[in-house]
Scaffold this active site. Structure first.
Site, PDB file in Angstrom:
ATOM      1  N   TYR A 199      -1.599 -50.363  -9.689  1.00 22.99           N
ATOM      2  CA  TYR A 199      -0.612 -50.996  -8.817  1.00 22.99           C
ATOM      3  C   TYR A 199      -0.418 -52.470  -9.168  1.00 22.99           C
ATOM      4  O   TYR A 199      -1.369 -53.165  -9.509  1.00 22.99           O
ATOM      5  CB  TYR A 199      -1.054 -50.911  -7.355  1.00 22.99           C
ATOM      6  CG  TYR A 199      -1.033 -49.522  -6.776  1.00 22.99           C
ATOM      7  CD1 TYR A 199       0.159 -48.840  -6.583  1.00 22.99           C
ATOM      8  CD2 TYR A 199      -2.214 -48.891  -6.406  1.00 22.99           C
ATOM      9  CE1 TYR A 199       0.186 -47.567  -6.040  1.00 22.99           C
ATOM     10  CE2 TYR A 199      -2.215 -47.614  -5.861  1.00 22.99           C
ATOM     11  CZ  TYR A 199      -1.014 -46.958  -5.681  1.00 22.99           C
ATOM     12  OH  TYR A 199      -1.006 -45.709  -5.154  1.00 22.99           O
TER      13      TYR A 199
ATOM     14  N   GLU B 217      -7.585 -27.623  -5.009  1.00 28.88           N
ATOM     15  CA  GLU B 217      -8.785 -27.281  -5.768  1.00 28.88           C
ATOM     16  C   GLU B 217      -8.510 -27.653  -7.222  1.00 28.88           C
ATOM     17  O   GLU B 217      -7.710 -27.018  -7.902  1.00 28.88           O
ATOM     18  CB  GLU B 217      -9.088 -25.795  -5.644  1.00 28.88           C
ATOM     19  CG  GLU B 217      -9.372 -25.358  -4.211  1.00 28.88           C
ATOM     20  CD  GLU B 217      -9.532 -23.866  -4.097  1.00 28.88           C
ATOM     21  OE1 GLU B 217     -10.642 -23.366  -4.330  1.00 28.88           O
ATOM     22  OE2 GLU B 217      -8.529 -23.192  -3.787  1.00 28.88           O
TER      23      GLU B 217
ATOM     24  N   ASP C 281       8.330 -38.756  -9.271  1.00 29.09           N
ATOM     25  CA  ASP C 281       7.899 -38.549  -7.884  1.00 29.09           C
ATOM     26  C   ASP C 281       8.820 -37.691  -7.031  1.00 29.09           C
ATOM     27  O   ASP C 281       8.348 -37.049  -6.104  1.00 29.09           O
ATOM     28  CB  ASP C 281       7.759 -39.905  -7.187  1.00 29.09           C
ATOM     29  CG  ASP C 281       6.608 -40.731  -7.718  1.00 29.09           C
ATOM     30  OD1 ASP C 281       5.730 -41.079  -6.919  1.00 29.09           O
ATOM     31  OD2 ASP C 281       6.590 -41.056  -8.916  1.00 29.09           O
TER      32      ASP C 281
ATOM     33  N   GLY D 253       1.937 -34.780  -2.475  1.00 27.88           N
ATOM     34  CA  GLY D 253       1.702 -34.855  -1.041  1.00 27.88           C
ATOM     35  C   GLY D 253       2.957 -35.220  -0.264  1.00 27.88           C
ATOM     36  O   GLY D 253       3.189 -34.719   0.844  1.00 27.88           O
ATOM     37  N   ASP D 254       3.777 -36.088  -0.829  1.00 29.42           N
ATOM     38  CA  ASP D 254       5.026 -36.481  -0.166  1.00 29.42           C
ATOM     39  C   ASP D 254       5.992 -35.300  -0.082  1.00 29.42           C
ATOM     40  O   ASP D 254       6.695 -35.131   0.920  1.00 29.42           O
ATOM     41  CB  ASP D 254       5.681 -37.637  -0.914  1.00 29.42           C
ATOM     42  CG  ASP D 254       4.779 -38.849  -1.035  1.00 29.42           C
ATOM     43  OD1 ASP D 254       4.040 -39.128  -0.068  1.00 29.42           O
ATOM     44  OD2 ASP D 254       4.784 -39.494  -2.090  1.00 29.42           O
TER      45      ASP D 254
ATOM     46  N   TYR E 170      -4.649 -42.549   2.520  1.00 31.40           N
ATOM     47  CA  TYR E 170      -5.593 -43.651   2.299  1.00 31.40           C
ATOM     48  C   TYR E 170      -5.575 -44.083   0.835  1.00 31.40           C
ATOM     49  O   TYR E 170      -5.666 -43.261  -0.071  1.00 31.40           O
ATOM     50  CB  TYR E 170      -7.007 -43.230   2.697  1.00 31.40           C
ATOM     51  CG  TYR E 170      -8.041 -44.287   2.385  1.00 31.40           C
ATOM     52  CD1 TYR E 170      -8.082 -45.466   3.123  1.00 31.40           C
ATOM     53  CD2 TYR E 170      -8.956 -44.118   1.350  1.00 31.40           C
ATOM     54  CE1 TYR E 170      -9.023 -46.460   2.837  1.00 31.40           C
ATOM     55  CE2 TYR E 170      -9.906 -45.089   1.067  1.00 31.40           C
ATOM     56  CZ  TYR E 170      -9.928 -46.257   1.804  1.00 31.40           C
ATOM     57  OH  TYR E 170     -10.841 -47.228   1.516  1.00 31.40           O
TER      58      TYR E 170
END
Length: 340
Positions: free
Chosen positions: A104, A244, A317, A280-281, A168
């Protein structure tokens, strides 16, 4: 149609072509993304009316970022202009036993220096019935925890549904700070999204008999995690992605939805990964879409997991799939055959 509003940071993503390492690169591919921006694009692709709010610098790079969202039909009319820089992040895609690496460069970005007075939440939330944010936003520091709280209080005034992905990031804040700030904000959340590690890292709530590094997952342990989150914060639903990790190239992928005291597990997909960043998004976008359409709890988790399975076969993304493609996978069309 009522709108979904998402709020967070959009950044420029830079990655070497293909599977090159950073030290091999003499060029970088440029795209734009961020947790809440990724969700906004997913929702727009499924036909939702979605508005994205952030703060970006008033120059061509900032404009390029919002153009990337406008291309997919996301409403960017409430984006705030100001500050001097857009955040960056670098992605080196992993393969086989070499994991993906992310660096980042987002210090002093426009949104991290935003002030509470920058955001008129009555205007931003106009005609909206759902608000989505992630734990990344308050983790950026400055006034963002307070800005996020301002938004959440306004959402409750308007009787809106609020969803949050814990997300997180240890490179942004430590566990103690995350637990303190998120513990202040999450009581306003109706739908809480997490992965195998988030609940442990942020709130110290851990699934028993689970080792995310080896890929050993215990379903009963995750029911316990979701129940604790629900009891502690009063959430109406908790959704957990279950990854997994066989290698950086192959993952088993599934999910769980816990609501009204019952747990619902999706089918499992073995994914040959193309790009897992944003997975995840895309799960969050699929979950919100399915819940807003009123799908059953089982169909909701199946839609979210199928959507995020497809995303991880796509470069960069954004999840560039349609509702029809997700439904086809949900209903068993997983062969990957050529479509003519």
């Amino acid at each position: 149609m009522s709108k979904v509003v998402t709020f967070g940071e959009i950044m420029m993503r830079l990655n070497p072509p293909g599977y090159h390492r950073f030290v091999q690169a003499d060029s970088f591919e440029v795209t734009y993304a961020g947790g809440e921006a990724n969700v906004a694009v997913s929702l727009a692709n499924y036909g939702n009316d979605v508005r994205y709010c952030t703060k970006i610098p008033l120059h061509d790079i900032g404009q390029s970022a919002v153009n990337a969202l406008r291309r997919f039909g996301v409403d960017i009319s409430r984006v705030v202009r100001g500050g001097s820089r857009l955040g960056l992040y670098y992605v080196e895609k992993g393969a086989s036993q070499r994991g993906t690496s992310v660096i980042y460069d987002r210090a002093n970005s426009a949104i991290s220096l935003a002030e509470r007075k920058d955001f008129d939440w009555d205007s931003i939330l106009q005609d909206a019935d759902w608000f989505h944010w992630t734990g990344i936003t308050p983790a950026l520091g400055g006034q963002l925890p307070e800005i996020t709280m301002d938004a959440l209080k306004k959402c409750k005034e308007k009787n809106m549904t609020v969803s949050c992905d814990l997300n997180y990031r240890s490179k942004l804040w430590d566990r103690k700070k995350a637990g303190e700030i998120m513990g202040w904000l999450v009581p306003y959340v109706d739908v809480l999204i997490a992965n195998e590690e988030d609940a442990k890292d942020v709130f110290g709530i851990e699934a028993a008999d689970t080792d995310v590094m080896s890929g050993k997952l215990n379903h009963r342990g995750y029911i316990h995690v979701a129940r604790q989150l629900t009891e502690r914060f009063g959430c109406k639903a908790v959704a957990i992605t279950l990854r997994e990790s066989i290698s950086a190239s192959a993952n088993n992928w599934s999910g769980m939805l816990y609501t009204e005291g019952k747990s619902y597990f999706s089918r499992n997909y073995l994914i040959q990964l193309v790009d897992r960043v944003g997975g995840g998004d895309s799960f969050g976008g699929g979950l919100i879409h399915a819940m807003r359409k009123g799908l059953s709890a089982q169909d909701t988790i199946e839609f979210a997991v199928a959507a995020s399975c497809l995303k991880q076969t796509i470069e960069h993304d954004f999840n560039l799939v349609s509702e029809a493609e997700v439904l086809a996978l949900m209903h068993g069309n997983s062969s990957g055959r050529v479509q003519r």
